[in-house]
Write an enzyme that holds these catalytic residues in place. Sequence first.
Site, PDB file in Angstrom:
ATOM      1  CG  HIS A 390      18.555  -2.571  25.111  1.00  0.00           C
ATOM      2  ND1 HIS A 390      19.247  -3.675  24.679  1.00  0.00           N
ATOM      3  CD2 HIS A 390      17.319  -3.001  25.458  1.00  0.00           C
ATOM      4  CE1 HIS A 390      18.447  -4.733  24.751  1.00  0.00           C
ATOM      5  NE2 HIS A 390      17.287  -4.346  25.220  1.00  0.00           N
ATOM      6  CE  LYS A 581      31.433  -2.580  16.299  1.00  0.00           C
ATOM      7  NZ  LYS A 581      30.804  -3.254  17.454  1.00  0.00           N
ATOM      8  NE  ARG A 582      22.302   1.781  12.088  1.00  0.00           N
ATOM      9  CZ  ARG A 582      21.026   2.067  11.882  1.00  0.00           C
ATOM     10  NH1 ARG A 582      20.140   1.101  11.738  1.00  0.00           N
ATOM     11  NH2 ARG A 582      20.624   3.313  11.773  1.00  0.00           N
ATOM     12  CE  LYS A 587      26.989   0.680  17.567  1.00  0.00           C
ATOM     13  NZ  LYS A 587      27.090  -0.624  18.252  1.00  0.00           N
ATOM     14  CB  THR A 688      25.220  -9.171  20.291  1.00  0.00           C
ATOM     15  OG1 THR A 688      24.678  -8.271  19.307  1.00  0.00           O
ATOM     16  CG2 THR A 688      24.424  -9.083  21.568  1.00  0.00           C
ATOM     17  CE  LYS A 692      25.337 -11.005  16.099  1.00  0.00           C
ATOM     18  NZ  LYS A 692      24.931  -9.815  15.327  1.00  0.00           N
TER      19      LYS A 692
HETATM   20  C1  LIG Z   1      24.899  -8.536  15.719  1.00  0.00           C
HETATM   21  C2  LIG Z   1      24.432  -7.480  14.805  1.00  0.00           C
HETATM   22  C3  LIG Z   1      24.476  -6.151  15.208  1.00  0.00           C
HETATM   23  C4  LIG Z   1      25.027  -5.715  16.548  1.00  0.00           C
HETATM   24  O1  LIG Z   1      26.403  -5.481  16.401  1.00  0.00           O
HETATM   25  P1  LIG Z   1      27.239  -4.707  17.535  1.00  0.00           P
HETATM   26  O2  LIG Z   1      28.634  -4.843  17.071  1.00  0.00           O
HETATM   27  O3  LIG Z   1      26.991  -5.443  18.806  1.00  0.00           O
HETATM   28  O4  LIG Z   1      26.751  -3.320  17.553  1.00  0.00           O
HETATM   29  C5  LIG Z   1      24.050  -5.189  14.323  1.00  0.00           C
HETATM   30  N1  LIG Z   1      23.599  -5.510  13.094  1.00  0.00           N
HETATM   31  C6  LIG Z   1      23.561  -6.781  12.655  1.00  0.00           C
HETATM   32  C7  LIG Z   1      23.082  -7.066  11.282  1.00  0.00           C
HETATM   33  C8  LIG Z   1      23.971  -7.808  13.501  1.00  0.00           C
HETATM   34  O5  LIG Z   1      23.908  -9.080  13.070  1.00  0.00           O
END
Ligand SMILES: *Cc1c(COP(=O)(O)O)cnc(C)c1O
Length: 846
Positions: A390, A581-582, A587, A688, A692
């Site tokens: 990952h 995101k985190r 990032k 991901t 979304k």
């Molecule tokens: C989808 C999701 C992530 C992943 O987000 P990235 O932008 O791909 O890092 C992290 N936290 C939550 C709550 C999510 O739903």
Amino acid sequence: MTHRVAPREETFPMAEPLRSQSPSSPQPSDEDASRTGREPENVRRGFLEHVRFSRGKNPETATAHDRFMALSLAVRDRLAHRWVKTARTYYEQDVKRAYYLSAEYLLGRALGNNLINTGMYEAAEQAMRDVGVDLTTLIEMEPDAGLGNGGLGRLAACFLDSLATLAYPGMGYGIRYEFGIFSQDFVAGHQVERADEWLKFGNPWEIVRPEKAVPVRFFGRVEHYRGPDGQPVARWVGGKTVIGVPFDTPIAGFGNNTVNTLRLWQARASEEFDLLLFNAGDYERSVVEKNDSEVISKVLYPNDAFQAGKELRLKQEYFFVACSIADIVRRYLKTHSDFRQFPAKAAIQLNDTHPAIAVAELMRVLVDDKRVSWDEAFHITQQTFGYTNHTLLAEAMEKWPVTLFERLLPRHLEIIYEINHRFLRQVQIRYPFDQERMQRMSLVEEGHEKMIRMAHLAVVGSHSVNGVAALHTDLLRRDVLTDFAGMYPERFNNKTNGVTPRRWLAWCNPRLSKLITSRIGHGWETDLDKLRKLEEHAKDAAFRKAFREVKQQNKHDLTRHVSELCKVDLNPEALFDVQIKRLHEYKRQLLNALHTVVLWMRARRDPSTIIHPRAFLFGAKAAPGYQSAKLIIRLINGIAEVVNSDAGTTGLQVLFLPNYRVSLAERIIPAADVSEQISTAGWEASGTGNMKLMLNGALTLGTLDGANVEIRDEVGDENFFLFGLTADEVIARKRAGYRPREVYQQNLELREAIDLISSGFFSPEDKNLFKPLVDSLLEEDRYLVLADFESYRLKQEEVARAYLDHDAWTHKCILNVARAGIFSSDRTIRQYAEEIWKVKQVPVEP
Ligand SMILES: *Cc1c(COP(=O)(O)O)cnc(C)c1O
């Protein structure tokens, strides 16, 4: 060492099977309608019965929480019959199963999703209306199941949904953390963490199965002797035993009869352990040591893509792996005796290296407990396991000190050494006289402190190694695992991540779902490629108008939520620019933040530079020990305070929404106009969140990183805002000797923004607060924030201009939705099932 009683495996004596009224037919009878009926009237009765018999309340005295529990239990009743039927189908047909081992499952709330997947949403809505209860209120009472940090844990949750929806015999294994990911507050702009007490009021979905508890050994020693056949035998003895107790959660497929299982293990002190001490009169110590065992499943480590190297974490990993392998082997032995058929019945996927110790554990069970020969056991093990990588981040690579292994898992260390010995011999034969390669590939890192490299163990012990996006798999082959890819090219493959369209469209965006269905009908929920048909409708002005209205209504909803949550009134007409995101330096939330400062400084001089109102929305948790990430949160909150104070004149707003989690993502994503996917190229494995947001009609502003590359391939360059260095250019730029201070000196606006931050303008209580941030930016800038700044700023100008033409913008949004089909986790899971696991779909009869 005191005497210890061997743990008892069967906690309950075996009972005679119960006689049911009609043993041949598992069909529920009519009297069960309040348990199984799906009409509003049945659901209403089931709900009222649970209020009375499960909550022990009258309808008049039931609290909102009682009602939530009662409805959830009524929904669980409706899953129960299919759950039993699914298990029986798999057992009777003796099918091959896919087991997903993951230290994290970021599930979020279950009630709404279960209602959607079982097609009972309207019935439940009606039933609740009939008793004067608002369904939405109940749904929002549920705490998120936050047993994960971010993308990796959320991927596991999407995969469970897809496995069930595609009717694959799949099962998830993990840890039932008492405390999931912390909940986040801001105090004076700083992140403050609070314990996530998600189980405080009870969990209606899980069922504990104490009869399937598993003893797990830690510490102790290894005895070597010769067996009756003269062969050497090893036995791991002594140490201390912890009991793993499984809690099962039903995972319902969408529109079918499949209900799979997520089995999470909780640590309990072993009985004999406290009893012995108790009988010896040392009550206090017995209780303390009980706690020692039970801390194992107490809390999720809150680091995303970072290995802290804590002993308790290795205990967690081995704990859930040992329980899961024992459970899988137990199930196999119910119907088989010869282990050579094991890989034909079980595929085990390792979600990152967190469960990689499973390779050594299966070897231990086969060789030591089941007396399978080493060579056969290793062949079985390799054929059973697949490993998903990952991340390429060095600080995320799991390594454990040999000394820790020796103490905690002495037999596993021996087994790892033996695997390594045999593996390195193969390397030597293949590449004679290449000592350096042997050192690079060894499972043991030599050095000041000897370490076990878990990724190497996972690669050597598996028949499949996959990355999670095309670029990421490419970089794995070329960089991090290049020696292994050279030696075992056939093992390496790509499985681009995906997201479940049930939660991330059907559930979270009912308005858009309805609009889509009105044009192309149902079917897209389980065949997301059907969204392609929207391309035709994109040409229809009426459809574009309806699409824009949906987005606008979603933005109004979010605006209302935010005004309650943070007492900030967003302008719903503004462009919603979202980065959720985190919080991680790679990032690059800092790049986004710097840009907002530049925009604001410009707007202060000349408000006409903001050609359309713009709201920058952030959501992110920082690991509690990650100081620079926490400082970035404080900076963005500082910027927000300043920028929002004169939003009336500039049209700019900045807002950091607290406590980003699945249920908050479900509100933000349908309202997003722009999706910020701005990681330094080469560092985001897949992402991901990008998928979304695309699926909900946001346009991506992004680098060529992770799955962004594939998103752009799908939507076309004209429907994607691309900026920044490529992964290769990032490497070249660093190699050439990157000097961020030069960028700072040459870019006047950027310099002004950084100087404003340095001056303490955004931290009046401590003028030097952001000094470490600025210093690291100007001296190292590991993630090339400054190198990409101008390219980012220019692309943001293009975004702002493009948004002015609402109709052309909406056209692009629709094409993004129409072309998101490939990013369904159904596609991903099909690929895993067909190409790695070789498991077949097994539909469950009604
Ligand atoms: C989808 C999701 C992530 C992943 O987000 P990235 O932008 O791909 O890092 C992290 N936290 C939550 C709550 C999510 O739903």
